[in-house]
Structures are given as C-alpha cells and as structure tokens.
Design a protein around this motif. Structure first.
Motif, PDB file in Angstrom:
ATOM      1  N   GLN A 233      64.322  56.203 108.652  1.00  0.00           N
ATOM      2  CA  GLN A 233      64.419  55.687 107.412  1.00  0.00           C
ATOM      3  C   GLN A 233      65.037  56.727 106.368  1.00  0.00           C
ATOM      4  OE1 GLN A 233      62.654  53.115 106.528  1.00  0.00           O
ATOM      5  NE2 GLN A 233      62.333  52.860 108.879  1.00  0.00           N
ATOM      6  N   GLN A 234      65.318  57.895 106.773  1.00  0.00           N
ATOM      7  CA  GLN A 234      66.052  58.822 105.954  1.00  0.00           C
ATOM      8  C   GLN A 234      67.446  59.220 106.913  1.00  0.00           C
ATOM      9  OE1 GLN A 234      64.221  61.962 103.882  1.00  0.00           O
ATOM     10  NE2 GLN A 234      62.162  60.980 104.294  1.00  0.00           N
ATOM     11  N   GLU A 235      68.270  60.106 106.549  1.00  0.00           N
ATOM     12  CA  GLU A 235      69.408  60.634 106.829  1.00  0.00           C
ATOM     13  C   GLU A 235      69.552  60.852 108.587  1.00  0.00           C
ATOM     14  OE1 GLU A 235      73.488  63.087 105.829  1.00  0.00           O
ATOM     15  OE2 GLU A 235      71.708  63.589 104.698  1.00  0.00           O
ATOM     16  N   VAL A 236      70.234  60.479 109.201  1.00  0.00           N
ATOM     17  CA  VAL A 236      70.408  60.992 110.713  1.00  0.00           C
ATOM     18  C   VAL A 236      71.274  62.382 110.623  1.00  0.00           C
ATOM     19  CG1 VAL A 236      71.241  60.313 112.785  1.00  0.00           C
ATOM     20  CG2 VAL A 236      70.190  58.631 111.391  1.00  0.00           C
ATOM     21  N   ASP A 254      63.593  62.331 108.477  1.00  0.00           N
ATOM     22  CA  ASP A 254      62.073  61.771 108.213  1.00  0.00           C
ATOM     23  C   ASP A 254      61.331  62.390 109.332  1.00  0.00           C
ATOM     24  OD1 ASP A 254      63.392  60.791 110.509  1.00  0.00           O
ATOM     25  OD2 ASP A 254      63.309  58.731 109.825  1.00  0.00           O
ATOM     26  N   ASN A 255      61.785  63.467 109.947  1.00  0.00           N
ATOM     27  CA  ASN A 255      60.908  64.323 111.027  1.00  0.00           C
ATOM     28  C   ASN A 255      60.813  63.686 112.381  1.00  0.00           C
ATOM     29  OD1 ASN A 255      60.736  65.694 108.646  1.00  0.00           O
ATOM     30  ND2 ASN A 255      58.449  65.275 108.269  1.00  0.00           N
ATOM     31  N   LEU A 256      61.731  62.662 112.565  1.00  0.00           N
ATOM     32  CA  LEU A 256      61.577  61.664 113.580  1.00  0.00           C
ATOM     33  C   LEU A 256      62.488  62.134 114.564  1.00  0.00           C
ATOM     34  CD1 LEU A 256      60.691  58.390 112.148  1.00  0.00           C
ATOM     35  CD2 LEU A 256      59.016  59.810 113.410  1.00  0.00           C
ATOM     36  N   VAL A 257      62.112  61.971 115.932  1.00  0.00           N
ATOM     37  CA  VAL A 257      63.145  62.027 116.946  1.00  0.00           C
ATOM     38  C   VAL A 257      63.042  60.293 117.803  1.00  0.00           C
ATOM     39  CG1 VAL A 257      63.856  63.200 119.230  1.00  0.00           C
ATOM     40  CG2 VAL A 257      62.905  64.313 117.334  1.00  0.00           C
ATOM     41  N   HIS A 258      64.213  59.925 117.942  1.00  0.00           N
ATOM     42  CA  HIS A 258      64.117  58.722 118.636  1.00  0.00           C
ATOM     43  C   HIS A 258      65.095  58.807 120.188  1.00  0.00           C
ATOM     44  CE1 HIS A 258      63.217  56.693 114.587  1.00  0.00           C
ATOM     45  NE2 HIS A 258      62.232  56.084 115.547  1.00  0.00           N
ATOM     46  N   ILE A 259      64.336  58.318 121.122  1.00  0.00           N
ATOM     47  CA  ILE A 259      65.376  58.068 122.499  1.00  0.00           C
ATOM     48  C   ILE A 259      65.693  56.649 122.385  1.00  0.00           C
ATOM     49  CG2 ILE A 259      65.278  58.557 124.723  1.00  0.00           C
ATOM     50  CD1 ILE A 259      64.730  60.925 123.123  1.00  0.00           C
ATOM     51  N   TRP A 260      66.868  56.521 122.789  1.00  0.00           N
ATOM     52  CA  TRP A 260      67.420  55.086 122.743  1.00  0.00           C
ATOM     53  C   TRP A 260      68.008  54.961 124.225  1.00  0.00           C
ATOM     54  CZ3 TRP A 260      66.579  52.469 118.101  1.00  0.00           C
ATOM     55  CH2 TRP A 260      66.445  53.231 116.892  1.00  0.00           C
ATOM     56  N   ASP A 261      67.789  53.779 124.830  1.00  0.00           N
ATOM     57  CA  ASP A 261      68.352  53.664 126.199  1.00  0.00           C
ATOM     58  C   ASP A 261      69.685  52.557 126.020  1.00  0.00           C
ATOM     59  OD1 ASP A 261      68.590  52.388 128.919  1.00  0.00           O
ATOM     60  OD2 ASP A 261      67.156  54.037 129.144  1.00  0.00           O
ATOM     61  N   GLN A 272      65.801  48.154 119.591  1.00  0.00           N
ATOM     62  CA  GLN A 272      64.780  48.951 119.637  1.00  0.00           C
ATOM     63  C   GLN A 272      64.657  50.205 120.345  1.00  0.00           C
ATOM     64  OE1 GLN A 272      62.102  47.897 117.988  1.00  0.00           O
ATOM     65  NE2 GLN A 272      60.658  49.550 118.696  1.00  0.00           N
ATOM     66  N   TRP A 273      64.154  51.264 119.881  1.00  0.00           N
ATOM     67  CA  TRP A 273      64.013  52.549 120.452  1.00  0.00           C
ATOM     68  C   TRP A 273      63.117  52.375 121.789  1.00  0.00           C
ATOM     69  CZ3 TRP A 273      61.890  51.813 115.618  1.00  0.00           C
ATOM     70  CH2 TRP A 273      60.490  51.717 115.607  1.00  0.00           C
ATOM     71  N   LEU A 274      63.657  53.236 122.629  1.00  0.00           N
ATOM     72  CA  LEU A 274      62.565  53.514 123.897  1.00  0.00           C
ATOM     73  C   LEU A 274      61.556  54.340 123.623  1.00  0.00           C
ATOM     74  CD1 LEU A 274      62.314  53.129 127.052  1.00  0.00           C
ATOM     75  CD2 LEU A 274      63.714  55.426 127.246  1.00  0.00           C
ATOM     76  N   HIS A 275      61.581  55.397 122.883  1.00  0.00           N
ATOM     77  CA  HIS A 275      60.502  56.361 122.583  1.00  0.00           C
ATOM     78  C   HIS A 275      60.771  56.963 121.036  1.00  0.00           C
ATOM     79  CE1 HIS A 275      59.072  56.932 126.650  1.00  0.00           C
ATOM     80  NE2 HIS A 275      60.221  57.205 126.887  1.00  0.00           N
ATOM     81  N   ARG A 276      59.538  56.921 120.390  1.00  0.00           N
ATOM     82  CA  ARG A 276      59.498  57.466 119.029  1.00  0.00           C
ATOM     83  C   ARG A 276      58.675  58.653 118.916  1.00  0.00           C
ATOM     84  NH1 ARG A 276      60.045  54.234 113.884  1.00  0.00           N
ATOM     85  NH2 ARG A 276      59.181  55.551 112.089  1.00  0.00           N
ATOM     86  N   ALA A 283      62.690  68.303 109.062  1.00  0.00           N
ATOM     87  CA  ALA A 283      63.984  67.541 109.468  1.00  0.00           C
ATOM     88  C   ALA A 283      64.226  67.878 111.003  1.00  0.00           C
ATOM     89  CB  ALA A 283      64.839  67.769 108.412  1.00  0.00           C
ATOM     90  N   VAL A 284      64.817  67.172 111.669  1.00  0.00           N
ATOM     91  CA  VAL A 284      65.088  67.443 113.218  1.00  0.00           C
ATOM     92  C   VAL A 284      66.702  67.263 113.238  1.00  0.00           C
ATOM     93  CG1 VAL A 284      64.880  67.032 115.520  1.00  0.00           C
ATOM     94  CG2 VAL A 284      63.079  66.816 114.071  1.00  0.00           C
ATOM     95  N   LYS A 285      67.371  68.485 113.277  1.00  0.00           N
ATOM     96  CA  LYS A 285      68.773  68.354 113.628  1.00  0.00           C
ATOM     97  C   LYS A 285      69.124  68.841 115.020  1.00  0.00           C
ATOM     98  CE  LYS A 285      73.060  70.728 112.186  1.00  0.00           C
ATOM     99  NZ  LYS A 285      73.501  72.046 111.249  1.00  0.00           N
ATOM    100  N   ALA A 286      68.383  69.940 115.352  1.00  0.00           N
ATOM    101  CA  ALA A 286      68.701  70.436 116.480  1.00  0.00           C
ATOM    102  C   ALA A 286      68.227  69.890 117.819  1.00  0.00           C
ATOM    103  CB  ALA A 286      68.298  72.002 116.785  1.00  0.00           C
ATOM    104  N   LEU A 287      69.294  69.081 118.693  1.00  0.00           N
ATOM    105  CA  LEU A 287      69.162  68.474 119.760  1.00  0.00           C
ATOM    106  C   LEU A 287      69.854  68.993 121.223  1.00  0.00           C
ATOM    107  CD1 LEU A 287      69.428  65.001 118.333  1.00  0.00           C
ATOM    108  CD2 LEU A 287      67.261  66.008 118.699  1.00  0.00           C
TER     109      LEU A 287
END
Length: 423
Positions: A233-236, A254-261, A272-276, A283-287
């Motif tokens: 919902q906010q900046e990636v 938006d404090n979220l991490v998504h896993i996409w397959d 659709q994401w695999l995991h939310r 905020a989550v920038k470091a991956l």
C-alpha cells in the motif's frame, strides 16, 4: 551398574595358581633368615623371578611408555596444530579504503549502490552515476540526468556485469551499456512516481515504485511490462530475487514483506502473493536471500522495529527474530561462511557481523558518522562497500576469503610437448 571384566591376555595364570596355593604356604611356614645376606638374596631372587607381585587379576594392559622423538619439551601436537581445528579469522576493525561521496542522497527508501559481476561498483550521487573499477581503482562518470528527471533513485547491475539499470525520480528507468557509455533505452509507464528499488532475474528487470507497484519488465521487447505484482500500500523500498530466480521478496514502507512465486505470475491480472509477512513494525528495506540455504530469507526493520527476522519462504514461518537495538538499513550474507552482515543507523552507525544460526556478534565495525544506508558485496564475496549519510564510501575486508582447492596438475595434451623448445 558397571562391570569389571578381567583382561586374560594381561594375566599370568601359572603365577596366579602358585600364589593361591604354594605361595601362601611358603609365607606361613617361613622362619626368620639366619643372616641379613640371605634375606637380601631372597628379595633379589623374588624380584628376578617376578614373585613380588600382589595382584592376581588384571583389568587392563599397562600403558606403553611414551617415546620422546624430540629432546625439546614441546609436543608434536603443539608444534603442528590439528588440521581439523579452524584458525580464528582476523577481521580488520578499520576500513581498507575511504572515498568521498558528495551529494549522496540520505534517503532510507532508495538503493544507490551496487557492485556488478564485472568488478565495477556503481554509485548514484544526486543526478550522476559514477563507476569505480575495483581492478585498477579508476573512476568514471556514466551519466548525468537533467534536474527535472532526477535525482537518481536506484541503480542495479544486470547479471552480465555490463548493462546497468538506473531508476529515476520521474518514474522512468534507463538502461545503459557501461562499456560503450551508451544509453540503450528508456522504459516508461511502469510506475506513477519514483523508482526506488530494482532487481534482475536474467532478462527480467523487476522495479518497485513509490506507488506500491512491482513490475516485471522484459528488457528485450518493446512492450516491456510483462507482469505486475500488487500487494503493498506504500512505497516498495526493497526487492530481491532468490538465486534460483523462482521467488521474489519485496519489502515496503507499509511494514510488509511479500514472497512472490514466479510460477504464479500472470500477465493478464495482478499476481497474488505466496506469503504475506506482517511481523515487522517498521519499514522493511533490508532483504537478503541466504547463500547456503535456498529457502531462507533474512529481513531487517527500520527505526521503529530494529529487528532482523529469518523466514522459511516455503512455509512462511518466522524462524527467529533478533533485536539489534538500531535501525537495520541493509543485509548481506557471506558467500564463504555462515555469517550475516547488517548495517545500522542511530546510535552507532555500525556494521555488525553475526554468526548464523547462533546470531552471536562476531564484530562491530565503526567509522561512519551517519546511518549506513547502502551496502554492496564484491564478486568474490570478500569485500563489502558501505555508503552512508556522512557522504563517504568505505571498503571493508569483513568476509573471509574462499578456501582455494589445490589445483590438479594440468595434463599437457600438446603434441611433441616432450621436446625442448627453441624459444
């Protein structure tokens, strides 16, 4: 209860029988010797015939007498440490090199540093991308964009180490050939605002924008937008593909991490994401995808969260969470050891090296005077470059060098190789 079993090979049964029968009678019937000389002779005879033993049962062999091969007191073990015992790696506490980085944008949500497979480091300073060649320490300017298009908000090397993508504040993405300093194309229509994060997967360039959208762009074709991921919902501000290219991790403001397959991607409708993953509180920038376990992802939260979390991306389970005490800006796994490096903000602005999976701190590297926003790793995995809000770029020999296997002698298949050469 322990049992004691006699060692038959260590016992003299004839002597044992004598001691149990005749020997005892001899002692009882013994009369005092007539002289001290005879008593001394009897003792000497008993020692010679091994008759002065009192033990009948033997439970173990007598340990052999150690043989000293060297006159010195040092043992062989101390002179030659066991090969299995790994020596503790020395980690320099100061940066190997420091370069000025004037006009580096101090923005947590951008990604302005990347080290390509060609051993060239790219850094964006305001409206300009500079290239630093690690092989000869030379610096060159790649491109300067106009003020209405800048500043530059992200840089990302293609896997070939030659082509580089540049994200702009005006929502456009440029693709450049670094060897010829030539712009190949400009991709428009991906986003409605700045492009702060990018990640390559072969010929697919994935871009993340302030509009919350994630777009897969096939750089080979004119209509480059092939898939769209909508979940933030906010900046990636963070994007990373797994080594297999099958899963994409995204982090947002938006404090979220998504896993996409990748197998679930669709060109007709948003994927659709695999995991939310909703455990972070900032905020989550470091991956960072683990280099030795394909389904392990590390994520770091901003100033209101301060944690590093580990995820099983097959199941979506959180495996561990560690409070670091400060904003986590960037994460890098070692390519050579089971170690993780994190960069931080207030109060120490440090780089912290962790041992995985115990998460014991191995060392903390200080020198930056402002938050360490960006990190990039050299192709060989030994050196890490860090850029901070203090407008400096520092290089650290933090990761151990890979163990080089002894090369087998090359077979000389050259004809007439046994003959001497004239020159």
């Amino acid at each position: 209860m322990d049992s004691f079993i006699p060692n038959r090979s260590a016992m003299d049964f004839d002597y044992a029988h004598y001691m149990l029968t005749e020997g005892r009678k001899t002692k009882e019937d013994q009369t005092p010797c007539s002289s001290p000389a005879k008593e001394a002779y009897r003792k000497l005879l008993a020692e010679t015939l091994n008759m002065n033993r009192t033990r009948i049962l033997a439970f173990k062999n007598k340990p052999p007498t150690p043989v000293e091969h060297f006159p010195s007191g040092n043992s062989i073990a101390s002179a030659h440490p066991a090969k299995s015992a790994k020596l503790r790696r020395h980690i320099p506490q100061s940066s190997e090199r420091t370069l000025d980085a004037p006009d580096l944008v101090d923005d947590f949500y951008l990604n302005l540093l990347d080290w390509g497979s060609g051993n060239v480091l790219a850094i964006a300073l305001a409206n300009t991308v500079y290239l630093w060649d690690a092989s000869d320490s030379s610096t060159s300017e790649l491109v300067t964009v106009d003020d209405e298009n800048g500043p530059i908000t992200s840089v990302s090397w293609a896997p070939d180490g030659r082509h580089i993508a540049i994200g702009l504040n005006n929502s456009e993405v440029q693709l450049w050939d670094s060897t010829s300093n030539r712009q190949l194309r400009t991709m428009r229509g991906c986003h409605r605002s700045r492009v702060g994060s990018m990640a390559w997967n072969s010929h697919i360039l994935t871009t993340g924008g302030m509009d919350g959208q994630i777009v897969n762009n096939d750089v080979r074709i004119r209509s480059h937008v092939v898939e769209t991921y909508r979940g933030h919902q906010q900046e990636v501000c963070g994007l990373k593909w797994s080594a297999s290219g099958q899963q994409l991790a995204s982090g947002g403001n938006d404090n979220l991490v998504h896993i996409w397959d990748r197998s679930m991607a669709s060109s007709n409708s948003p994927t659709q994401w695999l995991h939310r993953l909703e455990d972070h509180t900032s905020a989550v920038k470091a991956l960072a995808w683990c280099s030795f376990q394909s389904n392990l992802l590390a994520t770091g939260g901003g100033g209101g969260d301060r944690t590093i979390k580990f995820w099983n991306t097959h199941t979506g389970a959180c495996l561990n969470s560690v409070d670091t005490g400060s904003q986590v800006c960037s994460l890098l796994w070692s390519k050579n050891e089971r170690e993780l490096l994190s960069s931080h903000g207030f109060t120490q602005n440090q780089l912290t090296l962790w041992k995985y999976p115990s998460m014991v701190k191995m060392t903390e590297l200080t020198g930056h005077t402002s938050r360490v926003l960006y990190m990039a790793q050299s192709p060989d995995g030994c050196t890490v470059a860090s850029a901070a809000g203090d407008e400096t770029l520092r290089f650290w020999n933090v990761f151990g060098a890979p163990e080089v296997a002894k090369a087998a002698p090359k077979a000389n298949n050259e004809p007439f190789s046994q003959l001497n050469r004239i020159r």
